[in-house]
Write a protein that holds these residues in place. Structure first.
Motif, PDB file in Angstrom:
ATOM      1  N   LEU A 107      19.516   1.038  -4.971  1.00 54.24           N
ATOM      2  CA  LEU A 107      18.022   1.059  -5.439  1.00 54.24           C
ATOM      3  C   LEU A 107      17.204   0.976  -4.242  1.00 54.24           C
ATOM      4  CD1 LEU A 107      15.767   1.253  -7.521  1.00 54.24           C
ATOM      5  CD2 LEU A 107      16.021  -1.239  -8.023  1.00 54.24           C
ATOM      6  N   GLU A 108      16.343   1.515  -3.844  1.00 51.52           N
ATOM      7  CA  GLU A 108      15.339   1.419  -2.820  1.00 51.52           C
ATOM      8  C   GLU A 108      14.089   1.362  -3.589  1.00 51.52           C
ATOM      9  OE1 GLU A 108      12.975   2.754   1.214  1.00 51.52           O
ATOM     10  OE2 GLU A 108      14.819   3.720   0.812  1.00 51.52           O
ATOM     11  N   VAL A 109      13.427  -0.107  -3.580  1.00 48.15           N
ATOM     12  CA  VAL A 109      12.094  -0.297  -4.253  1.00 48.15           C
ATOM     13  C   VAL A 109      11.127  -0.005  -3.157  1.00 48.15           C
ATOM     14  CG1 VAL A 109      10.780  -2.259  -5.298  1.00 48.15           C
ATOM     15  CG2 VAL A 109      13.273  -2.072  -5.630  1.00 48.15           C
ATOM     16  N   GLY A 110       9.929   0.883  -3.552  1.00 48.97           N
ATOM     17  CA  GLY A 110       8.933   1.240  -2.916  1.00 48.97           C
ATOM     18  C   GLY A 110       9.620   2.153  -1.802  1.00 48.97           C
ATOM     19  N   VAL A 111      10.206   3.158  -2.096  1.00 49.52           N
ATOM     20  CA  VAL A 111      10.582   4.168  -1.167  1.00 49.52           C
ATOM     21  C   VAL A 111       9.496   4.936  -0.282  1.00 49.52           C
ATOM     22  CG1 VAL A 111      10.685   6.182  -2.833  1.00 49.52           C
ATOM     23  CG2 VAL A 111      12.374   6.369  -0.842  1.00 49.52           C
ATOM     24  N   GLY A 112       8.449   5.043  -0.831  1.00 50.05           N
ATOM     25  CA  GLY A 112       7.385   5.559  -0.263  1.00 50.05           C
ATOM     26  C   GLY A 112       7.645   7.030   0.191  1.00 50.05           C
ATOM     27  N   ALA A 113       7.112   7.300   1.347  1.00 50.13           N
ATOM     28  CA  ALA A 113       7.270   8.672   1.989  1.00 50.13           C
ATOM     29  C   ALA A 113       8.608   8.794   2.339  1.00 50.13           C
ATOM     30  CB  ALA A 113       6.302   8.807   3.075  1.00 50.13           C
ATOM     31  N   LEU A 133      22.033   7.274  -4.644  1.00 52.94           N
ATOM     32  CA  LEU A 133      20.472   6.527  -4.155  1.00 52.94           C
ATOM     33  C   LEU A 133      19.493   6.573  -5.406  1.00 52.94           C
ATOM     34  CD1 LEU A 133      18.994   4.907  -2.257  1.00 52.94           C
ATOM     35  CD2 LEU A 133      18.347   7.149  -1.073  1.00 52.94           C
ATOM     36  N   PHE A 134      19.007   5.499  -5.734  1.00 56.58           N
ATOM     37  CA  PHE A 134      17.712   5.615  -6.652  1.00 56.58           C
ATOM     38  C   PHE A 134      16.446   5.204  -5.777  1.00 56.58           C
ATOM     39  CE2 PHE A 134      21.474   4.662  -9.278  1.00 56.58           C
ATOM     40  CZ  PHE A 134      21.213   5.621 -10.191  1.00 56.58           C
ATOM     41  N   ALA A 135      15.711   6.045  -5.554  1.00 55.17           N
ATOM     42  CA  ALA A 135      14.562   5.988  -4.983  1.00 55.17           C
ATOM     43  C   ALA A 135      13.364   5.798  -5.719  1.00 55.17           C
ATOM     44  CB  ALA A 135      14.173   7.284  -4.027  1.00 55.17           C
ATOM     45  N   LEU A 136      12.694   4.444  -5.775  1.00 53.00           N
ATOM     46  CA  LEU A 136      11.772   4.119  -6.872  1.00 53.00           C
ATOM     47  C   LEU A 136      10.328   3.863  -6.151  1.00 53.00           C
ATOM     48  CD1 LEU A 136      11.396   2.787  -9.693  1.00 53.00           C
ATOM     49  CD2 LEU A 136      11.378   0.631  -8.575  1.00 53.00           C
ATOM     50  N   ASP A 137       9.371   4.408  -6.685  1.00 51.70           N
ATOM     51  CA  ASP A 137       8.010   4.412  -6.341  1.00 51.70           C
ATOM     52  C   ASP A 137       7.012   4.572  -7.241  1.00 51.70           C
ATOM     53  OD1 ASP A 137       6.736   3.948  -3.237  1.00 51.70           O
ATOM     54  OD2 ASP A 137       5.511   4.766  -4.437  1.00 51.70           O
ATOM     55  N   PRO A 138       5.844   3.867  -7.368  1.00 51.73           N
ATOM     56  CA  PRO A 138       5.039   4.074  -8.375  1.00 51.73           C
ATOM     57  C   PRO A 138       4.095   5.466  -8.094  1.00 51.73           C
ATOM     58  CG  PRO A 138       4.115   2.248  -7.113  1.00 51.73           C
ATOM     59  CD  PRO A 138       5.605   2.777  -6.687  1.00 51.73           C
ATOM     60  N   SER A 139       4.024   5.804  -6.745  1.00 52.55           N
ATOM     61  CA  SER A 139       3.111   6.916  -6.345  1.00 52.55           C
ATOM     62  C   SER A 139       3.611   8.317  -6.299  1.00 52.55           C
ATOM     63  CB  SER A 139       2.553   6.541  -4.878  1.00 52.55           C
ATOM     64  OG  SER A 139       1.891   7.465  -4.390  1.00 52.55           O
ATOM     65  N   ALA A 140       3.289   9.246  -7.304  1.00 52.00           N
ATOM     66  CA  ALA A 140       3.781  10.575  -7.353  1.00 52.00           C
ATOM     67  C   ALA A 140       3.403  11.139  -5.964  1.00 52.00           C
ATOM     68  CB  ALA A 140       2.994  11.310  -8.321  1.00 52.00           C
ATOM     69  N   ARG A 141       2.631  11.095  -5.099  1.00 57.23           N
ATOM     70  CA  ARG A 141       2.138  11.607  -4.038  1.00 57.23           C
ATOM     71  C   ARG A 141       3.283  11.325  -2.790  1.00 57.23           C
ATOM     72  NH1 ARG A 141      -1.795  14.808  -2.395  1.00 57.23           N
ATOM     73  NH2 ARG A 141      -2.781  14.252  -4.185  1.00 57.23           N
ATOM     74  N   LEU A 142       3.580   9.946  -2.966  1.00 61.27           N
ATOM     75  CA  LEU A 142       4.545   9.521  -1.983  1.00 61.27           C
ATOM     76  C   LEU A 142       6.017   9.943  -2.364  1.00 61.27           C
ATOM     77  CD1 LEU A 142       3.219   5.846  -1.050  1.00 61.27           C
ATOM     78  CD2 LEU A 142       3.438   7.945   0.406  1.00 61.27           C
ATOM     79  N   GLN A 185       9.688   7.610 -10.546  1.00 60.91           N
ATOM     80  CA  GLN A 185       8.368   7.130 -10.590  1.00 60.91           C
ATOM     81  C   GLN A 185       8.246   5.783 -11.468  1.00 60.91           C
ATOM     82  OE1 GLN A 185       5.347  10.206 -11.161  1.00 60.91           O
ATOM     83  NE2 GLN A 185       3.761   8.666 -10.772  1.00 60.91           N
ATOM     84  N   ALA A 186       7.938   4.742 -10.955  1.00 62.06           N
ATOM     85  CA  ALA A 186       7.821   3.685 -11.740  1.00 62.06           C
ATOM     86  C   ALA A 186       7.617   2.639 -10.782  1.00 62.06           C
ATOM     87  CB  ALA A 186       9.002   3.369 -12.528  1.00 62.06           C
ATOM     88  N   GLY A 187       7.045   1.534 -11.325  1.00 58.59           N
ATOM     89  CA  GLY A 187       7.055   0.240 -10.682  1.00 58.59           C
ATOM     90  C   GLY A 187       8.050  -0.668 -10.717  1.00 58.59           C
ATOM     91  N   ALA A 188       8.223  -1.743  -9.534  1.00 65.79           N
ATOM     92  CA  ALA A 188       9.301  -2.622  -9.599  1.00 65.79           C
ATOM     93  C   ALA A 188       9.143  -3.525 -10.898  1.00 65.79           C
ATOM     94  CB  ALA A 188       9.124  -3.431  -8.326  1.00 65.79           C
TER      95      ALA A 188
END
Length: 103
Positions: free
Chosen positions: A38-44, A58-67, A85-88
């Motif tokens: 799990l990568e928390v805050g995968v960003g761009a 690999l689970f790529a987690l980020d709250p930003s749909a754009r990133l 798309q979710a927060g930690a």
């Protein structure tokens, strides 16, 4: 969500995290991940190219749909990347279902 949070923050994070100065650290830390990750805050997606073949999923987690959309375009030819798309604060995965967490 306002324009600052939706457009400005993702752009600034993307610029800061893409700095070549960070590559040796990314290579060392991200390259050590194994198994289900799990990568928390995968960003761009700046870390995506540093994962080893020892990562089975690999689970790529980020709250930003754009990133997350930017990260999707950077995925190497590896089908086992799943974008979430979710927060930690509310990770949509079962407890004890991962081998490694990258933050």
């Amino acid at each position: 969500m306002g324009i600052y949070q939706e457009r400005v923050v993702p752009a600034l994070i993307g610029l800061a995290m893409a700095a070549p100065l960070l590559h040796p650290f990314r290579r060392r830390v991200v390259g050590a991940a194994r198994g289900r990750v799990l990568e928390v805050g995968v960003g761009a997606g700046d870390n995506l190219g540093f994962y080893s073949p020892d990562v089975t999923e690999l689970f790529a987690l980020d709250p930003s749909a754009r990133l997350l959309e930017r990260a999707r375009r950077r995925v190497p030819a590896r089908p086992e990347v799943r974008f979430l798309q979710a927060g930690a604060e509310a990770i949509p995965l079962d407890d004890r279902s991962l081998d490694t967490v990258v933050m």
